[in-house]
Design a protein around this motif. Structure first.
Motif, short mmCIF file in Angstrom:
data_model
loop_
_atom_site.label_atom_id
_atom_site.label_comp_id
_atom_site.label_asym_id
_atom_site.label_seq_id
_atom_site.Cartn_x
_atom_site.Cartn_y
_atom_site.Cartn_z
N VAL A 153 0.79 -1.18 -0.12
CA VAL A 153 -0.11 0.09 0.09
C VAL A 153 0.99 1.45 0.18
CG1 VAL A 153 -1.62 1.18 1.11
CG2 VAL A 153 -1.79 -1.34 1.37
N ASP A 154 0.57 2.12 -0.80
CA ASP A 154 1.43 3.42 -0.99
C ASP A 154 1.49 4.10 0.53
OD1 ASP A 154 2.18 6.22 -1.36
OD2 ASP A 154 1.75 5.75 -3.47
N ARG A 155 2.73 4.25 0.83
CA ARG A 155 2.94 5.03 1.92
C ARG A 155 2.12 6.04 2.33
NH1 ARG A 155 8.78 5.89 0.76
NH2 ARG A 155 9.69 3.66 0.28
N ARG A 156 1.97 6.82 1.56
CA ARG A 156 1.28 8.40 1.42
C ARG A 156 -0.22 8.03 1.93
NH1 ARG A 156 2.11 10.40 -4.55
NH2 ARG A 156 1.92 8.33 -4.75
N ILE A 157 -0.81 6.93 1.60
CA ILE A 157 -2.39 6.42 1.97
C ILE A 157 -2.03 5.81 3.45
CG2 ILE A 157 -4.04 4.82 1.58
CD1 ILE A 157 -3.44 4.57 -1.17
N LEU A 158 -1.24 5.08 3.92
CA LEU A 158 -0.92 4.91 5.24
C LEU A 158 -1.00 6.28 6.35
CD1 LEU A 158 1.06 1.57 5.02
CD2 LEU A 158 -1.30 1.74 5.53
N LYS A 159 0.06 7.05 5.53
CA LYS A 159 0.40 8.19 6.28
C LYS A 159 -0.92 9.05 6.62
CE LYS A 159 3.71 11.00 5.50
NZ LYS A 159 4.71 11.79 4.81
N SER A 160 -1.57 9.48 5.57
CA SER A 160 -2.57 10.26 5.68
C SER A 160 -3.81 9.50 6.63
CB SER A 160 -3.39 10.20 4.18
OG SER A 160 -2.47 11.17 3.33
N GLN A 161 -4.08 8.23 6.42
CA GLN A 161 -5.15 7.78 6.92
C GLN A 161 -4.77 7.60 8.67
OE1 GLN A 161 -6.60 3.87 5.28
NE2 GLN A 161 -7.25 4.92 3.52
N TYR B 286 -11.81 13.36 2.00
CA TYR B 286 -12.89 12.90 1.13
C TYR B 286 -12.31 11.85 0.14
CZ TYR B 286 -16.15 16.13 3.17
OH TYR B 286 -16.80 16.79 3.97
N LEU B 287 -11.10 11.74 -0.07
CA LEU B 287 -10.37 11.19 -0.91
C LEU B 287 -10.29 9.70 -0.30
CD1 LEU B 287 -9.03 12.09 -3.40
CD2 LEU B 287 -6.87 12.12 -2.25
N HIS B 288 -10.54 9.41 0.88
CA HIS B 288 -10.29 8.09 1.80
C HIS B 288 -11.90 7.68 2.26
CE1 HIS B 288 -6.12 7.76 1.36
NE2 HIS B 288 -5.90 9.02 1.51
#
Lengths: 184, 184
Positions: free
Chosen positions: B7-15, B51-53
């Motif tokens: 999973v893209d690190r940015r996704i984990l970081k944001s979430q 809203y992206l997640h």
DNA sequence: AACATTAATGAACAGCTGTATATAATTATT
DNA sequence: AATAATTATATACAGCTGTTCATTAATGTT
């Protein structure tokens, strides 16, 4: 002591129109999708008028639920000394008669209001039925038993309504009656 | 079959930042008063990123609840063949450890998510325990008994949390255990 | 290291909310 | 019928929501 002061006709008229509009809109869309603007338009009142009577649309729903709970209290008074299975029946019949309202309401974020009010009502009805000094509940915690019974009643009613009333009122009244007898 | 795709690190970081921000804000105000803007500011992300997640803040809460339910499923797997009173304990302890989250969440319009997910989880756990072919529930409706038990469990947990946990986990586990044995 | 892909950003938007206010209409009372 | 009090209205406002879009940044893979 009953309040005899006359209520301004305009208040009754506005509130009736508003509540009637909600009922109408409930057959068209989910409560969460109904806006205060929708209600005002349908009731033919200014949007500000709604905020004159209610805090927001959930407060409005809460008060409409309260009126149904009052109806159920009245039903209850007439079944005071029946067996559970018999006394349950008028409630399930009442819920069935107002299926549209209850199902739409329970599918919304306002469902909490119904649960809270129905729960409070049932606590009053059942709080004197728990006996922990003798019988099947000897030595148990009365508060927990009361919560156990009442939440199961609220929950089973909610399940029955949100699942399109899979059994008729008399079957529900009987089965729930048996479960109540077993635990009280 | 486990998903091994990175999973893209940015996704984990944001979430992570978003969920952490919600936890923080929960200790400051009621969930219903927390805005998406609040969360974005605290998490130091753009409002659009949320809203992206997630669909909205209730969807975000729903997913946070789901992670807790998963934790409870794991707890459950380790108590598979205990008596009810014993098997209940880890759950009540887990709820106690996450008191802030559960109490704030239950006081909000998102409480429905918890009830739904916990209900579904318990249905899975208890559905094989109901026997209407013999014993105390012979001849009764199995579906109604299952709903009765599960909703009372969900309800009593909600009552326990929203009333500031008036009894310690072991008392709750024991009392609820007795009530379960009586009805299953 | 260069690349294509994916995620995050900021800005703009229309629509709804809840509140405030000045004005008009309705009501109950005298 | 005249009056005072109350209710309803229209309008305006700031703030939040959920969506869109062009731009920038970060990531994983060659």
């Amino acid at each position: 002591m009953t309040q005899v002061t006359k209520v301004d006709r305009r208040i009754l008229k506005s509130q009736e129109a508003i509540k009637h509009a909600v009922i109408e809109l409930m057959s068209e869309k989910k409560f969460d999708d109904i806006t205060v603007q929708d209600i005002a338009d349908r009731a033919n009142v200014s949007r500000g008028t709604i905020y004159l009577h209610y805090l927001d649309k959930f407060d409005l729903l809460d008060k409409m639920i309260g009126e149904h709970i009052n109806e159920m209290k009245i039903l209850c008074a007439s079944t005071a000394d029946m067996e559970f299975a018999e006394a349950n029946l008028p409630w399930f019949e009442y819920l069935e008669q107002n299926y549209l309202f209850f199902s739409t309401m329970l599918a919304s974020k306002g469902a909490h209001s119904f649960r809270r009010q129905f729960h409070e009502f049932l606590i009053e009805e059942f709080k004197d039925e728990v006996n922990i000094l003798e019988g099947k509940n000897y030595g148990l915690n009365g508060e927990i038993i009361l919560q156990f019974i009442v939440t199961s009643y609220v929950g089973i009613v909610e399940w029955w309504i949100t699942n399109d009333m899979p059994y008729p009122p008399d079957v529900m009244a009987e089965q729930v009656g048996i479960l109540l007898e077993r635990n009280l």
